[in-house]
Design an enzyme around this catalytic site. Structure first.
Site, PDB file in Angstrom:
ATOM      1  CG  HIS A  98     -10.826  -7.645   7.329  1.00  0.00           C
ATOM      2  ND1 HIS A  98     -10.012  -8.480   8.609  1.00  0.00           N
ATOM      3  CD2 HIS A  98     -10.530  -7.849   6.132  1.00  0.00           C
ATOM      4  CE1 HIS A  98      -9.135  -9.002   7.649  1.00  0.00           C
ATOM      5  NE2 HIS A  98      -9.104  -8.651   6.425  1.00  0.00           N
ATOM      6  CD  GLU A 145      -1.917  -2.444   1.419  1.00  0.00           C
ATOM      7  OE1 GLU A 145      -2.732  -3.289   1.497  1.00  0.00           O
ATOM      8  OE2 GLU A 145      -0.822  -2.549   1.814  1.00  0.00           O
TER       9      GLU A 145
END
Length: 658
Positions: free
Chosen positions: A464, A397
């Site tokens: 998440h 990322e």
């Protein structure tokens, strides 16, 4: 030191000498000025000038170079006026950062130079993005990016090399191995014999080059450039050199063994090259003296100009107006027909229409190409736009965000999809230190949207389910958007993509397939910074965003007697304070409802703003309702307890009864 001129003419050899002499003489002047207190800090490149000069001289002026703070030769070889460099180092207005950053922490599109930030690693990913833009245009350009042996330990180094290798990007990764990362020697930095060996693991062609031999450098870079133009691919170049001064002047060199300093003094790149040209008869004492005089005169003249420039006079407007790149919102009104679609479909529609509207828009993310992304939002996009513009990325990322910045620098727009908002932590540095600060620091836009699938309610656990908007709302330079309805999601996404500033775009996962709405089929935009008043009442102001908007609507439906203004913020930065204050002044009571944990969330700042601006209108304390101050759990019973949905109604009624 042995020089092989190959096909270089006498004129070319002499020109290289002029180019390497200039930064040396400037540095010698700077060392005097720093002792006089006229320059605050200096990172010397004495002993390693041949790398910056040799690389820059071999590249075209239209090709981007990303130097570090010891690469004065890049700037002088690109012929940047010395008065501007001197003004930059003195913090004057005619420098490149208006006094906001020092030394070489700046870029200049005029000279195709993109400077570093102190975190080092992100500039490697920027080079990937610049090179990707060049490759997409098939313009046969290469990008050169500098780093030190110390920074090769950073994750960004490995991520950037991997991306460049996988995507076959024409990037020259240049490692200046000068022996020490500040005071830490190389044997404490890495255990492989040569840093060039790291290229093997990434399938990258790599070389070891004498970093003090300007002829070898120039010839090697020239040859590699020709090969990369015909067959785009990255190369890793380790230049063996040495830093003859401290990391910066204040640190000194006491940690360096004296015999090592003596050894490298004999390898001085300027002195050895001077001797070589003298032996060839190309350089005489008279020519050398004349060059010294000309360069010193240029230094003195330009230094006088910089010294005469007035110091910066601060203004609040001057500082605040430069945090964001000015953007004139382009209003595109919605038209019929509309269609009843889900939140997720609205996001997909906005992306698709923006891709059609902006041919320079590139989407990057994990599994977003043929697979269509974790939530299938980009399903079918590769058939429409191709894999060049809809790009699967490795799991890295940080470098992907930096790559987005590189695309922006080189004329593209970028969307980076975080598979889950939680994963943005591994890309946090380039967002808050690179994207957010670039326009303020040196006037460069960061035309990047980071999509953030977020939120709980799906029993996905601690990694998440976070809604982490507060990580970014406090960072000047970022815009934060958080829609609750399909109509808003599409219009705000379109505007975020149009806006040249970095935008964090939050998409609540639980809303993806549960919320339907009539949404115009065609393209339209909604301005950022404008809240929506969903219900009107006189008893209380409810301020919320994201999934809690729907939870609040449910609460009000179950309690029809409650007369409330319900404000859906839609964007958190910029924040519609006018809508908030007007409502609170009318109702006298305010409650802020967020899914994020309580402490340090944006509700706290909104509460403080209300207290400061509306205190005399309040009939009760401002209340905040948020999730528990713990990580978000997995099991449904625990998650239900964590989320604020079951506590809101009670707190709202207590506020009404106050």
């Amino acid at each position: 030191m042995i020089f092989y001129r190959q096909n270089l003419t006498d004129s070319q050899l002499l020109d290289l000498y002029k180019k390497i002499l200039k930064p040396r003489l400037i540095e010698e002047k700077m060392l005097i000025l720093i002792r006089q207190g006229k320059v605050s800090k200096w990172f010397s490149g004495i002993g390693q000038e041949a790398i910056a000069v040799g690389v820059t001289a071999a590249l075209d002026e239209s090709e981007y170079i990303l130097p570090m703070h010891r690469n004065l030769g890049v700037f002088t070889t690109r012929n940047i006026p010395l008065r501007r460099l001197f003004s930059q180092w003195q913090g004057k207005a005619s420098g490149f950062t208006k006094g906001r950053d020092r030394s070489f922490h700046f870029g200049t599109q005029e000279y195709n130079i993109i400077g570093m930030i102190s975190h080092l690693g992100p500039q490697l990913g920027i080079a990937d993005g610049i090179a990707l833009a060049d490759k997409l245009q098939n313009n046969k350009k290469v990008t050169a990016v500098f780093t030190g042996e110390g920074a090769t330990s950073e994750g960004d180094f490995h991520e950037a090399l991997n991306i460049a290798a996988v995507w076959k990007l024409p990037v020259m990764f240049i490692i200046e191995n000068n022996g020490y990362g500040l005071s830490t020697p190389t044997n404490e930095q890495y255990s492989c014999e040569n840093l060039a060996d790291k290229g093997i693991g990434y399938g990258i062609e790599s070389y070891i080059i004498d970093g003090n031999n300007i002829v070898e450098i120039f010839n090697k870079i020239t040859k590699l450039k020709e090969e990369m133009q015909e067959d785009p691919h990255p190369v890793l170049l380790e230049f063996k050199t040495f830093r003859m001064r401290g990391h910066e002047e204040a640190s000194g060199t006491k940690y360096v063994p004296e015999e090592l300093m003596d050894e490298w003094a004999t390898k001085d790149p300027v002195g050895n090259y001077r001797n070589y040209l003298t032996e060839l008869g190309i350089l005489t004492a008279e020519i050398d003296e004349k060059l010294h005089e000309e360069i010193k005169h240029e230094i003195d003249i330009n230094l006088s100009i910089a010294n005469a420039e007035m110091d910066i006079v601060p203004t609040l407007s001057g500082e605040l107006d430069d945090v964001y790149k000015p953007y004139n919102f382009e209003e595109v009104n919605p038209t019929l027909p509309s269609e009843n679609i889900r939140f997720i479909d609205a996001i997909s529609s906005g992306l698709k229409q923006s891709m059609l509207r902006h041919e320079n828009l590139v989407i990057m993310g994990q599994d977003i190409a043929e697979y269509g992304g974790a939530f299938k939002i980009t399903d079918g996009f590769t058939n429409l736009f191709g894999k060049e513009r809809v790009r699967n990325t490795p799991i890295c990322e940080s470098a992907v965000v930096s790559t987005g910045m590189g695309l922006s620098i080189n004329g593209y727009k970028a969307i980076v999809e975080m598979q889950f908002a939680d994963f943005v932590s591994t890309g946090f540095n380039p967002i808050v230190n690179l994207l957010a600060k670039s326009h303020y620091r040196w006037g460069e836009k960061a035309d990047v949207v980071v999509r953030m699938p977020c939120g709980g309610g799906t029993q996905a656990g601690p990694f998440h389910s976070q809604t982490n908007e507060a990580w970014f709302t406090k960072t000047p330079g970022l815009k934060v958007v958080y829609p609750a309805f399909p109509y808003d999601a599409k219009g705000l996404l379109n505007t975020s993509i149009n806006d040249p500033n970095p935008v964090l775009f939050f998409e609540h996962k639980q809303l993806y397939r549960s919320i339907y709405q009539e949404v115009p089929a065609d393209y339209y935009t909604i301005p950022l910074g404008k809240a929506a008043l969903l219900k009107e009442g006189s008893a209380v102001t409810i301020i919320t965003f994201g999934a809690p908007v729907h939870w609040a609507l449910e609460t009000l439906a179950n309690n029809p007697e409650i007369e409330a203004d319900l404000i859906d913020l839609r964007t958190l930065q910029p924040l519609d304070t006018e809508a908030i204050f007007n409502s609170v002044k009318k109702t006298g009571k305010a409650i802020i409802y967020q899914e994020d944990t309580l402490f340090g969330g944006i509700a706290s700042d909104i509460s403080a703003l209300i207290m400061e601006e509306c205190f005399e209108y309040l009939d009760a304390p401002v209340k905040r309702v948020a999730s528990l101050d713990s990580p978000i759990p997995f099991t449904k019973a625990l998650e239900d307890q964590f989320l604020p949905k079951n506590r809101f109604e009670q707190v709202l009624k207590e506020l009404l009864e106050y």
